[in-house]
Scaffold this motif. Structure first.
Motif, PDB file in Angstrom:
ATOM      1  N   TYR A 128       1.848   1.313  -6.049  1.00  0.00           N
ATOM      2  CA  TYR A 128       1.250   2.136  -4.732  1.00  0.00           C
ATOM      3  C   TYR A 128       2.531   3.751  -4.736  1.00  0.00           C
ATOM      4  O   TYR A 128       2.433   4.712  -5.347  1.00  0.00           O
ATOM      5  CB  TYR A 128       1.010   2.036  -3.644  1.00  0.00           C
ATOM      6  CG  TYR A 128       0.758   2.777  -2.520  1.00  0.00           C
ATOM      7  CD1 TYR A 128       0.250   4.127  -2.768  1.00  0.00           C
ATOM      8  CD2 TYR A 128       2.294   4.091  -1.640  1.00  0.00           C
ATOM      9  CE1 TYR A 128      -0.481   4.956  -1.959  1.00  0.00           C
ATOM     10  CE2 TYR A 128       2.001   5.232  -0.610  1.00  0.00           C
ATOM     11  CZ  TYR A 128       0.570   5.795  -1.555  1.00  0.00           C
ATOM     12  OH  TYR A 128       0.196   6.691  -0.368  1.00  0.00           O
ATOM     13  N   GLN A 179      -4.427  -0.591   1.471  1.00  0.00           N
ATOM     14  CA  GLN A 179      -3.879  -0.487   3.067  1.00  0.00           C
ATOM     15  C   GLN A 179      -4.407  -0.306   3.894  1.00  0.00           C
ATOM     16  O   GLN A 179      -4.109  -0.686   5.211  1.00  0.00           O
ATOM     17  CB  GLN A 179      -2.856   0.401   2.467  1.00  0.00           C
ATOM     18  CG  GLN A 179      -1.593   0.504   1.652  1.00  0.00           C
ATOM     19  CD  GLN A 179      -0.863   1.438   1.469  1.00  0.00           C
ATOM     20  OE1 GLN A 179      -0.914   2.761   1.653  1.00  0.00           O
ATOM     21  NE2 GLN A 179       0.326   1.678   0.916  1.00  0.00           N
ATOM     22  N   ILE A 180      -5.763   0.588   3.853  1.00  0.00           N
ATOM     23  CA  ILE A 180      -6.662   0.352   4.865  1.00  0.00           C
ATOM     24  C   ILE A 180      -7.029  -0.945   5.480  1.00  0.00           C
ATOM     25  O   ILE A 180      -7.599  -1.078   6.510  1.00  0.00           O
ATOM     26  CB  ILE A 180      -7.819   1.372   4.537  1.00  0.00           C
ATOM     27  CG1 ILE A 180      -7.440   2.909   4.505  1.00  0.00           C
ATOM     28  CG2 ILE A 180      -8.543   1.514   5.994  1.00  0.00           C
ATOM     29  CD1 ILE A 180      -8.382   4.192   4.363  1.00  0.00           C
ATOM     30  N   GLN A 181      -7.384  -1.983   4.558  1.00  0.00           N
ATOM     31  CA  GLN A 181      -8.163  -2.689   4.723  1.00  0.00           C
ATOM     32  C   GLN A 181      -6.791  -3.971   4.904  1.00  0.00           C
ATOM     33  O   GLN A 181      -7.730  -4.913   6.447  1.00  0.00           O
ATOM     34  CB  GLN A 181      -8.945  -3.638   3.582  1.00  0.00           C
ATOM     35  CG  GLN A 181      -9.335  -4.799   3.404  1.00  0.00           C
ATOM     36  CD  GLN A 181     -10.214  -4.531   4.426  1.00  0.00           C
ATOM     37  OE1 GLN A 181     -11.093  -3.889   4.661  1.00  0.00           O
ATOM     38  NE2 GLN A 181     -10.746  -5.537   4.934  1.00  0.00           N
ATOM     39  N   MET A 189      -9.558  -8.076  -2.379  1.00  0.00           N
ATOM     40  CA  MET A 189      -9.012  -6.392  -2.719  1.00  0.00           C
ATOM     41  C   MET A 189      -7.929  -7.026  -4.001  1.00  0.00           C
ATOM     42  O   MET A 189      -7.972  -5.872  -4.894  1.00  0.00           O
ATOM     43  CB  MET A 189      -9.256  -5.873  -2.055  1.00  0.00           C
ATOM     44  CG  MET A 189     -10.171  -4.883  -1.529  1.00  0.00           C
ATOM     45  SD  MET A 189     -10.024  -4.121   0.020  1.00  0.00           S
ATOM     46  CE  MET A 189      -9.460  -2.800  -0.809  1.00  0.00           C
ATOM     47  N   VAL A 228      -6.077   5.548  -5.213  1.00  0.00           N
ATOM     48  CA  VAL A 228      -7.324   5.494  -4.405  1.00  0.00           C
ATOM     49  C   VAL A 228      -7.218   3.856  -3.979  1.00  0.00           C
ATOM     50  O   VAL A 228      -7.305   3.436  -2.450  1.00  0.00           O
ATOM     51  CB  VAL A 228      -8.380   6.253  -4.952  1.00  0.00           C
ATOM     52  CG1 VAL A 228      -9.505   5.910  -3.613  1.00  0.00           C
ATOM     53  CG2 VAL A 228      -8.425   8.220  -5.007  1.00  0.00           C
ATOM     54  N   ARG A 229      -7.149   3.121  -4.896  1.00  0.00           N
ATOM     55  CA  ARG A 229      -7.250   2.050  -5.157  1.00  0.00           C
ATOM     56  C   ARG A 229      -7.085   1.183  -3.998  1.00  0.00           C
ATOM     57  O   ARG A 229      -7.033   0.571  -2.819  1.00  0.00           O
ATOM     58  CB  ARG A 229      -7.991   1.261  -5.976  1.00  0.00           C
ATOM     59  CG  ARG A 229      -8.383   0.095  -6.769  1.00  0.00           C
ATOM     60  CD  ARG A 229      -9.163  -0.195  -7.556  1.00  0.00           C
ATOM     61  NE  ARG A 229      -8.623  -1.839  -7.505  1.00  0.00           N
ATOM     62  CZ  ARG A 229      -9.480  -2.656  -8.790  1.00  0.00           C
ATOM     63  NH1 ARG A 229      -8.933  -2.043  -9.877  1.00  0.00           N
ATOM     64  NH2 ARG A 229      -9.489  -4.161  -9.307  1.00  0.00           N
ATOM     65  N   LYS A 272      -6.382  -3.277   8.936  1.00  0.00           N
ATOM     66  CA  LYS A 272      -7.567  -3.855   9.272  1.00  0.00           C
ATOM     67  C   LYS A 272      -7.451  -5.143  10.308  1.00  0.00           C
ATOM     68  O   LYS A 272      -8.028  -5.817  11.320  1.00  0.00           O
ATOM     69  CB  LYS A 272      -8.743  -3.483   8.775  1.00  0.00           C
ATOM     70  CG  LYS A 272      -9.733  -1.746   9.041  1.00  0.00           C
ATOM     71  CD  LYS A 272     -10.947  -1.968   7.989  1.00  0.00           C
ATOM     72  CE  LYS A 272     -12.268  -2.780   8.590  1.00  0.00           C
ATOM     73  NZ  LYS A 272     -13.127  -2.529   7.529  1.00  0.00           N
ATOM     74  N   LEU A 324      -7.274   2.713  -0.159  1.00  0.00           N
ATOM     75  CA  LEU A 324      -7.851   1.258   0.510  1.00  0.00           C
ATOM     76  C   LEU A 324      -7.573  -0.415   0.614  1.00  0.00           C
ATOM     77  O   LEU A 324      -8.444  -0.849   1.735  1.00  0.00           O
ATOM     78  CB  LEU A 324      -9.623   1.156  -0.415  1.00  0.00           C
ATOM     79  CG  LEU A 324     -10.091   2.899  -1.060  1.00  0.00           C
ATOM     80  CD1 LEU A 324     -11.034   2.565  -1.495  1.00  0.00           C
ATOM     81  CD2 LEU A 324     -10.285   2.751   0.596  1.00  0.00           C
TER      82      LEU A 324
END
Length: 326
Positions: free
Chosen positions: A110, A134-136, A85, A128-129, A139, A132
């Motif tokens: 960001y 940051q969420i990855q 990503m 949005v990208r 995880k 995503l």
């Protein structure tokens, strides 16, 4: 067995058993069954929690087959997805070496998108990208942290299981001793502690020693009366000294007579009975050693009382060591 009016006592026993079954067991059969099931489940829970589970985990840890909280493939997959990503975003080359710099660059992007307007960034920008990504990242970092915790748990798992097995070891040690003591009391038909039985056994050994000391006392009396009736001058002193040496030799080589041997056998039989009843909890190896020494003590006509006293002191020392194992 009794025979009252031609009715054997076994018929009364059968009648009592039938009455017990019809009035007590049959009406409450399900309750009795549920009670024993509950007792079995409680005992099995103790065995499983205190014995089976710690031992199983120790064996699995020694065989390197312990389960892990994090799957290594899941962690590698999330990290690879994060690198791809970042590469698609144009801030990294998709390798682990540039991951930290790529994440820093993505954070700056960001911040720029948010500073230019959150709504415009959501519609036309890369907010949005970046979210995503940051969420990855969260995880991947979460799985990595869990992997570190997993390594820490694995490093101390054996120590924890050894500590958890201490109650099981204590239950086995003290439970076996209590069981051995209960079984020995049943065999003796008397409820006594091992220390009390050991004290009684010590009394028997003291009586055996007293019996050996008092044996052949006639030789001492004969020698004393002969010495008192004889007037010793300077010329007779060598003869008296020779006679004394002979008496000492006779005392040293004297053996037990039938009467003294019978008393000795009775005392040793009582001692060995208690020793057999208390083996266990007394160690069987030490009990066998005492048995062999007692057999050597009973060689009639082959061992003098002086040597028997020396061997008895050896038996007493072995007897004293019995309490050290409790």
């Amino acid at each position: 067995r009794f025979d009252f009016l031609g009715i054997p006592s076994s018929a009364l026993v059968l009648a009592g058993a039938n009455s017990l079954h019809d009035q007590v067991i049959a009406p409450h059969y399900q309750e009795i069954l549920d009670f024993f099931k509950a007792v079995f489940h409680a005992i099995w829970g103790i065995v499983e929690f205190r014995f089976y589970t710690p031992m199983k985990d120790i064996v699995l840890d020694l065989l390197n087959r312990r389960p892990r909280m994090v799957d290594p493939f899941a962690l590698m997959n999330e990290q690879t997805s994060l690198d791809n990503m970042l590469k698609d975003l144009g801030v990294g080359d998709g390798t682990r070496a540039t991951r930290a710099a790529a994440l820093a660059a993505a954070s700056r992007l960001y911040e720029e998108e948010v500073a230019g307007g959150a709504i415009r960034g959501l519609v036309r920008g890369k907010v949005v990208r970046l979210m995503l990504i940051q969420i990855q990242q969260l995880k991947a970092d979460l799985l990595q942290a869990m992997d570190q915790i997993d390594n820490l748990v694995d490093a101390n798992r054996l120590n924890v299981q050894l500590v958890a097995s201490i109650p099981a070891v204590l239950i086995l040690i003290f439970g076996s001793r209590a069981l051995y003591l209960f079984w020995s009391n049943i065999r003796m038909k008397d409820l006594r502690l091992p220390k009390d039985v050991h004290a009684d056994m010590s009394d028997y050994l003291k009586k055996v020693e007293e019996c050996l000391i008092l044996s052949n006392y006639e030789l001492d009396g004969t020698f004393s009366s002969t010495s008192a009736a004889t007037t010793v001058d300077d010329s007779a002193k060598p003869a008296e000294s020779t006679r004394s040496v002979k008496w000492e030799g006779a005392r040293a080589s004297a053996c037990l007579g039938p009467k003294e041997m019978g008393q000795l056998l009775v005392l040793l039989h009582s001692y060995l009975n208690l020793l057999d009843y208390m083996s266990p909890p007394f160690p069987s190896k030490q009990c066998d050693s005492i048995h062999r020494s007692v057999q050597n003590l009973l060689m009639q006509g082959q061992m003098s009382t002086a040597r028997q006293l020396e061997l008895l002191r050896v038996i007493q020392s072995k007897h004293t060591e019995l309490l050290k194992s409790l």
